[in-house]
Design a protein around this motif. Sequence first.
Motif, mmCIF file in Angstrom:
data_model
loop_
_atom_site.group_PDB
_atom_site.id
_atom_site.type_symbol
_atom_site.label_atom_id
_atom_site.label_comp_id
_atom_site.label_asym_id
_atom_site.label_seq_id
_atom_site.Cartn_x
_atom_site.Cartn_y
_atom_site.Cartn_z
ATOM 1 N N ARG A 157 6.536 5.939 -0.237
ATOM 2 C CA ARG A 157 5.747 5.934 -1.466
ATOM 3 C C ARG A 157 6.627 5.874 -2.720
ATOM 4 N NH1 ARG A 157 1.026 10.418 0.211
ATOM 5 N NH2 ARG A 157 -0.326 8.884 1.265
ATOM 6 N N PRO A 249 -5.440 6.702 5.366
ATOM 7 C CA PRO A 249 -4.243 6.494 4.541
ATOM 8 C C PRO A 249 -3.042 5.984 5.331
ATOM 9 C CG PRO A 249 -5.307 8.551 3.953
ATOM 10 C CD PRO A 249 -5.969 8.071 5.214
ATOM 11 N N GLN A 313 -7.835 12.746 0.070
ATOM 12 C CA GLN A 313 -6.684 11.857 -0.018
ATOM 13 C C GLN A 313 -7.071 10.381 -0.138
ATOM 14 O OE1 GLN A 313 -2.386 10.917 2.103
ATOM 15 N NE2 GLN A 313 -3.918 11.992 3.304
ATOM 16 N N LEU A 317 -5.583 8.157 -3.038
ATOM 17 C CA LEU A 317 -4.698 7.039 -2.734
ATOM 18 C C LEU A 317 -5.265 5.724 -3.269
ATOM 19 C CD1 LEU A 317 -2.103 6.067 -1.339
ATOM 20 C CD2 LEU A 317 -3.431 5.840 0.775
ATOM 21 N N LEU A 386 -2.133 12.582 -5.731
ATOM 22 C CA LEU A 386 -1.569 11.235 -5.821
ATOM 23 C C LEU A 386 -1.872 10.496 -7.131
ATOM 24 C CD1 LEU A 386 -2.104 10.014 -2.147
ATOM 25 C CD2 LEU A 386 0.090 10.468 -3.264
#
Length: 423
Positions: A157, A249, A313, A317, A386
Amino acid sequence: MERRHFIRALAAGSAAGGVLAVQAAQGATAAVDITAGAEARAQLAALAQKMSEPVLSNMAAGTLKKNFALEVSPTWDGRDKGVAYLECFGRLIAGIAPWIALPDDGTPEGRIRKRLLQQALQSYTNAVDPANPDYLSWKVPGQTLVDSAYFTNALMRAPKALWEPLDAKTKQRIIAEIKSLRRIEPPYINWMLFAAMNEAWLMSIGEDFDPMRMNVAIRKINEWYVGDGWIKDGDAFHFDYYNAFVMHPMLVEILDVLEAKKGAFWNGKPEELRAQAVKRMQRYGEHLERFISTDGSFPPIGRSLTYRTAAFQPLALLALRKQLPQSLPEGQIRAALQAVHNRVWAAPSNFTKDGYLTIGFVGHQPELGDWYSNNGSMYIAAASLLPLGLPAGDSYWTAPAQDWTQKKAFAGARFPKDYPVNY
């Protein structure tokens, strides 16, 4: 807890010079003039700082094992507790990597990011140095494979911030530790994606990788897709948040690498597989958004409930990747996720007196832990942070706040109905 009290609680829990403490010092009118998006970002940044500083400052100093008092579930199954430190660091860094990778912009938040980034780099070095007290439990069977994937996911990432600056010896040590985990055979459940994530990371840096550990995982996840955005975890369907914690993810990010590196996939095209996976994650994200109640609460269902806000998440994301579906405007998702964070993190007992996460859903509730749960496991909650990887001027933060689905529905306002999809 009212929003202003939540902000005060986070500011009080952050180290001196933290984001909100600095803002408060700039004048009492700041709280009045701040826009909704800037306020949401300040809250999330304060939470990220509160969650990160005790872990990274200690691990950078080689004192995490010394100072992070372990807590395990009352039903702990007896596995080696040492893996908790890998869980703690790996899961945390995967969530905050895009944030601390932002450039130092001279702001109070930027200075905090810069400090945390330097601590993270030293933590990576210590994690693989056998002479360091915080050398992680790479030799422990089983669970190490799981959390190694978060360790490498962070490097994927934010490669320029977290991987490239590392010295050559540390890089070789990390590569060797990750390759050594091929000795662990993943069961045919979500664990297959952990093995695949490590191979995808190796592929991303030009190292030898095992295509079978990637391709079989991708194939199995697609076989387990049951429709309308939901994926089984193995042969059985579980109504829980593992689609958010792992399935969507990790599948998308593994396929990112496979497509970018033009990897081979038998009888399939990586770019088509990735596009399909993104669409399915978007659909699952629509369901997650509808789970968010008018007050930010959400259904306490399934395994690993103590992972708290990691349940969101996929939305976090998608926001980071600028891939939210048209049905979920940025201002709506920002407001919805802000409500979730307010609702969950307002409980002071989410953290110990030393600043570490506790086992619980909202507050300290150790009885909710599963047989594999320890307080290191809880740091997967950082996955909901995130969007902080988007700079403060991004449209995610500047778009007007909008009510989310349940707020509209229970206010008697117009809201879209929901129908299944066939992809």
